[in-house]
Design a protein around this motif. Structure first.
Motif, PDB file in Angstrom:
ATOM      1  N   LYS A 165       0.835  -1.214   0.000  1.00  9.37           N
ATOM      2  CA  LYS A 165       0.000   0.000   0.000  1.00  9.37           C
ATOM      3  C   LYS A 165       0.871   1.265   0.000  1.00  9.37           C
ATOM      4  N   GLY A 166       2.122   1.110   0.392  1.00 12.89           N
ATOM      5  CA  GLY A 166       2.982   2.297   0.444  1.00 12.89           C
ATOM      6  C   GLY A 166       3.463   2.721  -0.940  1.00 12.89           C
ATOM      7  N   ALA A 167       3.467   1.780  -1.897  1.00  9.64           N
ATOM      8  CA  ALA A 167       3.974   2.097  -3.253  1.00  9.64           C
ATOM      9  C   ALA A 167       3.273   3.338  -3.812  1.00  9.64           C
ATOM     10  N   PRO A 168       4.004   4.256  -4.523  1.00  6.15           N
ATOM     11  CA  PRO A 168       5.390   4.055  -4.960  1.00  6.15           C
ATOM     12  C   PRO A 168       6.447   4.439  -3.934  1.00  6.15           C
ATOM     13  N   CYS A 169       6.048   4.814  -2.714  1.00  6.81           N
ATOM     14  CA  CYS A 169       7.081   5.160  -1.716  1.00  6.81           C
ATOM     15  C   CYS A 169       7.674   3.876  -1.132  1.00  6.81           C
ATOM     16  N   PRO A 170       9.004   3.796  -1.079  1.00  6.82           N
ATOM     17  CA  PRO A 170       9.618   2.640  -0.407  1.00  6.82           C
ATOM     18  C   PRO A 170       9.271   2.650   1.084  1.00  6.82           C
ATOM     19  N   VAL A 171       8.959   1.473   1.628  1.00  6.02           N
ATOM     20  CA  VAL A 171       8.550   1.364   3.046  1.00  6.02           C
ATOM     21  C   VAL A 171       9.457   0.354   3.732  1.00  6.02           C
ATOM     22  N   THR A 172       9.970   0.745   4.921  1.00  7.76           N
ATOM     23  CA  THR A 172      10.716  -0.273   5.707  1.00  7.76           C
ATOM     24  C   THR A 172       9.923  -0.549   6.979  1.00  7.76           C
ATOM     25  N   VAL A 173       9.844  -1.823   7.336  1.00  8.40           N
ATOM     26  CA  VAL A 173       9.108  -2.249   8.536  1.00  8.40           C
ATOM     27  C   VAL A 173      10.096  -2.902   9.488  1.00  8.40           C
ATOM     28  N   LYS A 174      10.205  -2.328  10.711  1.00  7.17           N
ATOM     29  CA  LYS A 174      11.095  -2.938  11.714  1.00  7.17           C
ATOM     30  C   LYS A 174      10.209  -3.620  12.757  1.00  7.17           C
ATOM     31  N   GLY A 175      10.349  -4.943  12.855  1.00  6.46           N
ATOM     32  CA  GLY A 175       9.556  -5.661  13.862  1.00  6.46           C
ATOM     33  C   GLY A 175      10.381  -5.833  15.130  1.00  6.46           C
ATOM     34  N   PHE A 176       9.720  -5.838  16.289  1.00  6.20           N
ATOM     35  CA  PHE A 176      10.449  -6.010  17.558  1.00  6.20           C
ATOM     36  C   PHE A 176      10.165  -7.389  18.147  1.00  6.20           C
ATOM     37  N   GLY A 177       9.929  -8.364  17.237  1.00  4.79           N
ATOM     38  CA  GLY A 177       9.698  -9.712  17.780  1.00  4.79           C
ATOM     39  C   GLY A 177       8.316  -9.819  18.419  1.00  4.79           C
ATOM     40  N   THR A 178       8.090 -10.974  18.998  1.00  7.91           N
ATOM     41  CA  THR A 178       6.772 -11.270  19.580  1.00  7.91           C
ATOM     42  C   THR A 178       6.917 -11.591  21.058  1.00  7.91           C
ATOM     43  N   ASN A 179       6.106 -10.893  21.871  1.00  8.28           N
ATOM     44  CA  ASN A 179       5.955 -11.359  23.258  1.00  8.28           C
ATOM     45  C   ASN A 179       4.769 -12.315  23.234  1.00  8.28           C
ATOM     46  N   PRO A 180       5.012 -13.619  23.275  1.00 11.93           N
ATOM     47  CA  PRO A 180       3.881 -14.561  23.163  1.00 11.93           C
ATOM     48  C   PRO A 180       2.934 -14.459  24.364  1.00 11.93           C
ATOM     49  N   PRO A 181       1.695 -14.926  24.205  1.00  7.25           N
ATOM     50  CA  PRO A 181       0.789 -14.946  25.371  1.00  7.25           C
ATOM     51  C   PRO A 181       1.418 -15.805  26.467  1.00  7.25           C
ATOM     52  N   VAL A 182       1.195 -15.443  27.722  1.00  7.53           N
ATOM     53  CA  VAL A 182       1.776 -16.190  28.851  1.00  7.53           C
ATOM     54  C   VAL A 182       0.634 -16.655  29.757  1.00  7.53           C
ATOM     55  N   HIS A 183       0.628 -17.934  30.095  1.00 10.34           N
ATOM     56  CA  HIS A 183      -0.371 -18.458  31.044  1.00 10.34           C
ATOM     57  C   HIS A 183       0.358 -18.804  32.337  1.00 10.34           C
ATOM     58  N   PHE A 184      -0.095 -18.231  33.448  1.00 14.81           N
ATOM     59  CA  PHE A 184       0.627 -18.433  34.709  1.00 14.81           C
ATOM     60  C   PHE A 184       0.356 -19.835  35.254  1.00 14.81           C
ATOM     61  N   PRO A 185       1.352 -20.444  35.918  1.00 15.33           N
ATOM     62  CA  PRO A 185       1.161 -21.803  36.453  1.00 15.33           C
ATOM     63  C   PRO A 185       0.045 -21.827  37.512  1.00 15.33           C
ATOM     64  N   THR A 186      -0.790 -22.845  37.451  1.00 19.95           N
ATOM     65  CA  THR A 186      -1.966 -22.867  38.334  1.00 19.95           C
ATOM     66  C   THR A 186      -1.575 -22.886  39.814  1.00 19.95           C
ATOM     67  N   ASP A 187      -0.444 -23.481  40.157  1.00 12.91           N
ATOM     68  CA  ASP A 187      -0.136 -23.531  41.603  1.00 12.91           C
ATOM     69  C   ASP A 187       0.164 -22.130  42.134  1.00 12.91           C
ATOM     70  N   ILE A 188       0.793 -21.298  41.309  1.00 15.36           N
ATOM     71  CA  ILE A 188       1.058 -19.912  41.758  1.00 15.36           C
ATOM     72  C   ILE A 188      -0.248 -19.110  41.781  1.00 15.36           C
ATOM     73  N   VAL A 189      -1.064 -19.292  40.745  1.00 16.77           N
ATOM     74  CA  VAL A 189      -2.347 -18.588  40.700  1.00 16.77           C
ATOM     75  C   VAL A 189      -3.186 -18.988  41.920  1.00 16.77           C
ATOM     76  N   ASP A 190      -3.163 -20.269  42.248  1.00 11.98           N
ATOM     77  CA  ASP A 190      -3.919 -20.744  43.429  1.00 11.98           C
ATOM     78  C   ASP A 190      -3.366 -20.135  44.722  1.00 11.98           C
ATOM     79  N   THR A 191      -2.033 -19.976  44.792  1.00 11.73           N
ATOM     80  CA  THR A 191      -1.422 -19.384  45.993  1.00 11.73           C
ATOM     81  C   THR A 191      -1.922 -17.961  46.188  1.00 11.73           C
ATOM     82  N   VAL A 192      -1.979 -17.203  45.077  1.00 11.64           N
ATOM     83  CA  VAL A 192      -2.467 -15.822  45.162  1.00 11.64           C
ATOM     84  C   VAL A 192      -3.949 -15.829  45.569  1.00 11.64           C
TER      85      VAL A 192
END
Ligand code: HGY
Ligand code: MN
Ligand code: MN
Ligand code: MN
Length: 419
Positions: A320-347
């Motif tokens: 969609k950027g054409a005719p302008c050149p476009v650079t995309v810098k990605g910063f990686g992925t922070n994947p979804p995190v599921h907390f361990p049930t024993d810690i969740v239960d402790t809280v």
């Protein structure tokens, strides 16, 4: 010898007023007229804040340590010097127009737990530590969660030290005066072992307030991907340059963002897509924009959606950027995190012992806990903030709610520290 804390004793040791006063003292550093805070990562304000907290720690005889990426740890010894610590903390860097509680609460709640145990002479088997993770917000230095990311080895130390802000100052340079603010700190290596990690945080959303609850038992953190887009156009005269020969970087950006809004459309309103920063240069009304820079913050709880839609960003931007050149810098992925049930239960058990009603809930916001989950079992406790407002100078929380969350934190930390 002193009795080790029976978990039900500890939560009642928390001092609501002392905790509130600490928030007011810390919030004054970088405080803004609207009652918010601008204390960005590794600024002079952060150096003052670290000095303030180190002063409190010294008064109580706690240890102070920093690591090579500038994370700071306040340590209270346990009865077993060989035991790995239970750590709790968050961040003290803020958004440019941030609030007094995002991050600060998690650091001050952890500190209040250590302080209340110390003043009551209550021992724990394991040491307890309050952690300050460097540059969680990622507004001055992109991306965020740098301190916790380097601590766990998800981000490389040297490249992160070389990262520069928009004025060209590197993390390495900015760290020097900040670490000089706590000369008494001992040096420790990265990734020192943690038995378990807990983080208290304001919800930064409206759910607890809507349910009339003080306590959220956090079960997961949604995934996040961030990008920086640069569009190269050609500066030209607004009056003389025909449309067909223009390389207008801003009209390219408009096409790209419209197409990405399309891609991210979600009738269930689960997708979070934000263009938070957009800069046009030279920014003169009668010059065709020669350059546009904008940011993308994309979040979703499902790894597959995060991958599919995130991977489409670069293709759409270039197309969609054409005719302008476009650079995309990605910063990686922070994947979804599921907390361990024993810690969740402790809280959850901590809240139950205190007879504080609570609800399980996911976190829409990212947290250092998400990174630390790579090296230790992790849990979080949420308290409400007014109307769910955050990343805004009008962020507010009540002394009673902050104390309630800290009581739950104390219960869970001590149970883990005596396990
Ligand atoms: O952006 C986040 O989710 C975090 O509050 N910094
Ligand atoms: Mn935060
Ligand atoms: Mn934040
Ligand atoms: Mn002219």
């Amino acid at each position: 010898s002193q009795p080790t804390a029976r978990p039900n004793l500890v939560g009642t040791l928390i001092d609501e007023d002392r905790l509130w006063q600490r928030h007011e003292a810390l919030g004054a550093i970088g405080g803004t007229p609207k009652g918010g805070v601008n204390r960005q990562a590794l600024t002079a304000e952060e150096a003052v804040a670290r000095k303030l907290i180190a002063g409190w720690a010294k008064e109580l005889g706690f240890g102070i340590a920093t690591d090579p990426i500038g994370n700071m740890f306040i340590r209270r010894e346990g009865t077993d010097p060989t035991a790995t610590p239970v750590v709790s903390g968050s961040h003290i860097d803020t958004q440019p127009t941030g609030g007094k509680y995002d991050g600060a609460y998690g650091v001050l709640a952890a500190f209040e737990v250590l302080e209340s145990l110390e003043r009551a002479g209550v021992k724990t088997r394991r040491p307890l530590e309050a952690a300050i993770w460097m540059n969680e917000e990622g507004s001055r230095f992109q991306p965020g969660c740098v301190g916790s990311g380097v601590f766990v080895g998800k981000k490389e130390l040297e490249p992160m030290l070389d990262m520069q802000d928009r004025a060209g100052i590197s993390v390495r340079e900015a760290l020097v005066p900040v670490l000089e603010a706590t000369p008494e700190a001992t040096q420790r290596p990265l990734n020192t072992p943690i038995h378990a990690y807990l983080e208290a945080h304001i919800e930064q959303g409206p759910r607890l307030e809507a349910e009339g609850l003080q306590i959220g038992i956090v079960t997961s953190i949604q995934g996040m991907r961030r990008f920086e887009i640069d569009i190269e156009g050609e500066e030209a005269h607004a009056g003389t340059t025909p449309r067909k020969s223009r390389k207008d970087a801003l009209s390219a950006a408009v096409r790209i963002i419209a197409a990405l809004e399309e891609l991210m459309h979600d009738p269930d309103d689960v997708v979070r897509f934000t263009v938070g920063r957009l800069e046009v240069s030279p920014g003169s009304p009668n010059v065709v924009p020669g350059h546009v820079h904008f940011s993308i913050d994309f979040r979703h709880p499902d790894t597959k959606v995060l991958k599919e839609r995130g991977d489409a960003v670069e293709r759409i931007a270039v197309e969609k950027g054409a005719p302008c050149p476009v650079t995309v810098k990605g910063f990686g992925t922070n994947p979804p995190v599921h907390f361990p049930t024993d810690i969740v239960d402790t809280v959850r058990r901590g809240a139950a012992r205190l007879e504080l009603p609570s609800m399980d809930m996911p976190s829409g916001a990212g947290h250092d806990a998400g990174l630390i989950s790579a090296v230790a079992p992790v849990g979080m406790v949420f308290v409400p903030c007014v109307k769910g407002i955050s990343h805004n100078e009008l962020e507010r929380a009540s002394a009673a709610d902050l104390a309630a969350g800290t009581r739950v934190l104390a219960e869970a930390m001590v149970e883990l520290a005596n396990s």
